[in-house]
Motif scaffolding. Structure first.
Motif, PDB file in Angstrom:
ATOM      1  N   LEU A  39      49.167 -18.972  48.243  1.00 44.99           N
ATOM      2  CA  LEU A  39      48.767 -18.568  49.592  1.00 44.99           C
ATOM      3  C   LEU A  39      47.431 -19.239  49.876  1.00 44.99           C
ATOM      4  N   ASP A  40      47.481 -20.304  50.660  1.00 42.73           N
ATOM      5  CA  ASP A  40      46.285 -21.089  50.942  1.00 42.73           C
ATOM      6  C   ASP A  40      45.723 -20.659  52.292  1.00 42.73           C
ATOM      7  N   PHE A  68      45.375  -4.822  43.220  1.00 40.28           N
ATOM      8  CA  PHE A  68      46.487  -4.257  43.983  1.00 40.28           C
ATOM      9  C   PHE A  68      46.738  -5.014  45.281  1.00 40.28           C
ATOM     10  N   THR A  69      45.753  -5.810  45.743  1.00 39.94           N
ATOM     11  CA  THR A  69      45.848  -6.424  47.070  1.00 39.94           C
ATOM     12  C   THR A  69      45.993  -7.938  47.010  1.00 39.94           C
ATOM     13  N   PHE A  70      46.052  -8.531  45.805  1.00 39.39           N
ATOM     14  CA  PHE A  70      46.092  -9.983  45.643  1.00 39.39           C
ATOM     15  C   PHE A  70      44.865 -10.573  46.348  1.00 39.39           C
ATOM     16  N   LYS A  71      45.027 -11.545  47.235  1.00 40.87           N
ATOM     17  CA  LYS A  71      43.852 -12.145  47.875  1.00 40.87           C
ATOM     18  C   LYS A  71      43.327 -11.319  49.042  1.00 40.87           C
ATOM     19  N   GLY A  72      44.155 -10.379  49.524  1.00 44.29           N
ATOM     20  CA  GLY A  72      43.735  -9.537  50.642  1.00 44.29           C
ATOM     21  C   GLY A  72      44.934  -9.047  51.432  1.00 44.29           C
ATOM     22  N   THR A  73      44.672  -8.052  52.300  1.00 47.36           N
ATOM     23  CA  THR A  73      45.733  -7.512  53.154  1.00 47.36           C
ATOM     24  C   THR A  73      45.970  -8.435  54.346  1.00 47.36           C
ATOM     25  N   LEU A  74      47.237  -8.676  54.666  1.00 45.96           N
ATOM     26  CA  LEU A  74      47.592  -9.546  55.786  1.00 45.96           C
ATOM     27  C   LEU A  74      47.902  -8.712  57.029  1.00 45.96           C
ATOM     28  N   SER A  75      47.242  -9.085  58.146  1.00 47.39           N
ATOM     29  CA  SER A  75      47.599  -8.558  59.459  1.00 47.39           C
ATOM     30  C   SER A  75      48.378  -9.644  60.181  1.00 47.39           C
ATOM     31  N   ASP A  85      54.456  -3.417  51.922  1.00 42.62           N
ATOM     32  CA  ASP A  85      54.261  -3.526  50.467  1.00 42.62           C
ATOM     33  C   ASP A  85      55.555  -3.237  49.706  1.00 42.62           C
ATOM     34  N   HIS A  86      56.691  -3.247  50.404  1.00 41.12           N
ATOM     35  CA  HIS A  86      57.935  -2.881  49.710  1.00 41.12           C
ATOM     36  C   HIS A  86      58.406  -3.993  48.782  1.00 41.12           C
ATOM     37  N   VAL A  87      58.305  -5.224  49.236  1.00 41.66           N
ATOM     38  CA  VAL A  87      58.669  -6.387  48.428  1.00 41.66           C
ATOM     39  C   VAL A  87      57.568  -7.417  48.621  1.00 41.66           C
ATOM     40  N   MET A  88      57.055  -7.961  47.522  1.00 47.14           N
ATOM     41  CA  MET A  88      56.008  -8.980  47.622  1.00 47.14           C
ATOM     42  C   MET A  88      56.365 -10.145  46.709  1.00 47.14           C
ATOM     43  N   ALA A  89      55.812 -11.311  47.026  1.00 42.83           N
ATOM     44  CA  ALA A  89      56.148 -12.501  46.246  1.00 42.83           C
ATOM     45  C   ALA A  89      55.278 -12.639  45.006  1.00 42.83           C
ATOM     46  N   PHE A 122      57.740 -11.315  55.631  1.00 41.19           N
ATOM     47  CA  PHE A 122      56.292 -11.446  55.684  1.00 41.19           C
ATOM     48  C   PHE A 122      55.692 -10.173  55.091  1.00 41.19           C
ATOM     49  N   PRO A 123      55.138 -10.248  53.877  1.00 45.57           N
ATOM     50  CA  PRO A 123      54.635  -9.051  53.184  1.00 45.57           C
ATOM     51  C   PRO A 123      53.184  -8.742  53.541  1.00 45.57           C
ATOM     52  N   GLY A 124      52.727  -7.567  53.113  1.00 49.15           N
ATOM     53  CA  GLY A 124      51.350  -7.154  53.332  1.00 49.15           C
ATOM     54  C   GLY A 124      50.344  -7.906  52.481  1.00 49.15           C
ATOM     55  N   HIS A 125      50.839  -8.548  51.433  1.00 45.64           N
ATOM     56  CA  HIS A 125      49.965  -9.299  50.531  1.00 45.64           C
ATOM     57  C   HIS A 125      50.728 -10.511  50.016  1.00 45.64           C
ATOM     58  N   GLY A 126      50.076 -11.662  49.977  1.00 44.43           N
ATOM     59  CA  GLY A 126      50.688 -12.842  49.365  1.00 44.43           C
ATOM     60  C   GLY A 126      51.571 -13.620  50.322  1.00 44.43           C
ATOM     61  N   PRO A 127      52.135 -14.731  49.794  1.00 45.83           N
ATOM     62  CA  PRO A 127      52.877 -15.656  50.648  1.00 45.83           C
ATOM     63  C   PRO A 127      54.170 -15.061  51.199  1.00 45.83           C
ATOM     64  N   ALA A 128      54.675 -15.691  52.253  1.00 48.60           N
ATOM     65  CA  ALA A 128      55.975 -15.302  52.803  1.00 48.60           C
ATOM     66  C   ALA A 128      57.053 -15.531  51.754  1.00 48.60           C
ATOM     67  N   ILE A 129      58.122 -14.749  51.855  1.00 47.88           N
ATOM     68  CA  ILE A 129      59.241 -14.830  50.912  1.00 47.88           C
ATOM     69  C   ILE A 129      60.403 -15.483  51.644  1.00 47.88           C
ATOM     70  N   GLY A 130      60.707 -16.715  51.251  1.00 51.02           N
ATOM     71  CA  GLY A 130      61.659 -17.524  52.008  1.00 51.02           C
ATOM     72  C   GLY A 130      63.117 -17.250  51.717  1.00 51.02           C
ATOM     73  N   GLU A 131      63.421 -16.700  50.571  1.00 49.13           N
ATOM     74  CA  GLU A 131      64.814 -16.370  50.258  1.00 49.13           C
ATOM     75  C   GLU A 131      64.895 -14.873  50.048  1.00 49.13           C
ATOM     76  N   ALA A 132      64.834 -14.158  51.163  1.00 47.24           N
ATOM     77  CA  ALA A 132      64.629 -12.709  51.115  1.00 47.24           C
ATOM     78  C   ALA A 132      65.707 -12.000  50.295  1.00 47.24           C
ATOM     79  N   SER A 133      66.980 -12.298  50.527  1.00 41.63           N
ATOM     80  CA  SER A 133      68.030 -11.527  49.859  1.00 41.63           C
ATOM     81  C   SER A 133      68.046 -11.814  48.356  1.00 41.63           C
ATOM     82  N   ARG A 134      67.743 -13.071  47.986  1.00 43.98           N
ATOM     83  CA  ARG A 134      67.682 -13.413  46.564  1.00 43.98           C
ATOM     84  C   ARG A 134      66.536 -12.645  45.898  1.00 43.98           C
ATOM     85  N   PHE A 135      65.435 -12.546  46.600  1.00 45.02           N
ATOM     86  CA  PHE A 135      64.281 -11.850  46.046  1.00 45.02           C
ATOM     87  C   PHE A 135      64.556 -10.354  45.879  1.00 45.02           C
ATOM     88  N   VAL A 136      65.222  -9.764  46.860  1.00 52.96           N
ATOM     89  CA  VAL A 136      65.580  -8.342  46.748  1.00 52.96           C
ATOM     90  C   VAL A 136      66.488  -8.132  45.541  1.00 52.96           C
TER      91      VAL A 136
END
Ligand SMILES: [Zn+2]
Length: 305
Positions: A11-12, A36-43, A177-181, A213-227
């Motif tokens: 996450l750059d 708990f927040t990685f680099k920070g909370t995303l709005s 915060d349900h699923v994060m990368a 798009f999670p509360g922390h960290g990069p977007a998750i591009g393959e959502a169903s695979r990640f779940v």
């Protein structure tokens, strides 16, 4: 923390600067890095012109200023809150006061179950007990804005009031915060509950959104695979706990040492609560027993029948 999930730590994004990971989705990260927040909370800012903000973030004047700066010359009509941990919702009153936007969420902060006699609310400091939404959303409700529509998706487990928001036009989901990368989600009783958490994962597995798009960290591009990875990971944790109990009665600290190899010491408490969450679920399902209600300092054994 877990080697069975293909984590992504890329996450750059500098604190309190804006980028646009997808047309119609801007994000700004608060400067609150931590275990708990990685680099920070995303709005997130949804749309252009008349916009929604998802998760205004912590009560941090620099972050609130950056968020308001980002929407200067635009109108904020809606504020959506995924859940009421103190790194997600305490900026709501300031953003609402500055914009007049209406605040939507599942509801106020609450525990997933009644507290046992003598039980402390262990992570009480993490809950934003003052939060009250203007509008309480139900599962499946759709809120339409100017050029965007958001579907409320109840996803209890991390907290009882956790709500994800599907961005219909973009086939995307603000997943909180349900699923994060970057790491597994914390499920810590009494705020969180493992049975709810697993049910929410199984519900997400049936949906069609392709990017989270999670509360922390990069977007998750393959959502169903990640779940699917997350579900497998939780089942593997449960199997590890049952395997350990198969060797004899034991307590939670012993289990944490046995199954969380290489754990960041700052996360030992959270790992213990995560095992407690599994124990509550296993006791409810009749697979494990303990004396009295499942407790962080209890002794657990396989149900003898
Ligand atoms: Zn949280």
């Amino acid at each position: 923390m877990a080697d069975d999930i293909p984590f992504d730590n890329n996450l750059d994004l500098k604190p309190d600067t804006v980028d646009e990971p997808m047309p119609g989705v801007r994000r700004i990260m608060a400067d609150n890095p931590g275990p708990f927040t990685f680099k920070g909370t995303l709005s997130y800012i949804v749309g252009r012109g008349k916009v929604a903000i998802v998760d205004p973030g912590p009560d941090d004047p620099a972050h609130i200023g950056a968020l308001l700066d980002a929407v200067r010359n635009e109108t904020v009509t809606h504020i959506f809150v995924t859940h009421t941990h103190r790194d997600h919702s305490p900026a709501v009153p300031a953003i609402k006061a500055a914009t007049g936007a209406t605040v939507y969420a599942e509801g106020p902060h609450r525990a997933a179950r009644p507290l046992y006699i003598g039980e402390q609310r262990r992570l009480d400091h993490s809950g934003d007990m003052d939060f009250r939404p203007d509008v309480m959303l139900k599962d499946g409700e759709v809120v339409a804005g100017d050029g965007w529509s958001i579907e409320a998706v109840t996803t209890p487990g991390h907290t009882a009031n956790h709500m994800a928001y599907a961005f219909k036009e973009n086939n995307a989901m603000f997943i909180g915060d349900h699923v994060m990368a970057w790491a597994t989600s914390i499920v810590a009783p009494p705020d969180g509950a493992m049975s709810d958490y697993m049910a929410s994962l199984n519900k997400l597995a049936k949906r069609t959104e392709t990017i989270y798009f999670p509360g922390h960290g990069p977007a998750i591009g393959e959502a169903s695979r990640f779940v699917a990875y997350y579900i497998l990971h939780r089942k593997a944790r449960e199997a590890s706990i049952l395997h350990r109990l198969g060797k004899g009665a034991t307590d939670i600290p012993t289990i944490v040492r046995a199954i969380y190899i290489g754990l960041d010491p700052r996360l030992t408490g959270a790992a213990g609560l995560s095992v407690l969450a599994h124990m509550e679920d296993l006791v409810t399902r009749g697979l494990v027993e303990t004396d009295g209600p499942p407790a962080i300092d209890g002794v657990y054994r396989l149900f003898a029948g």
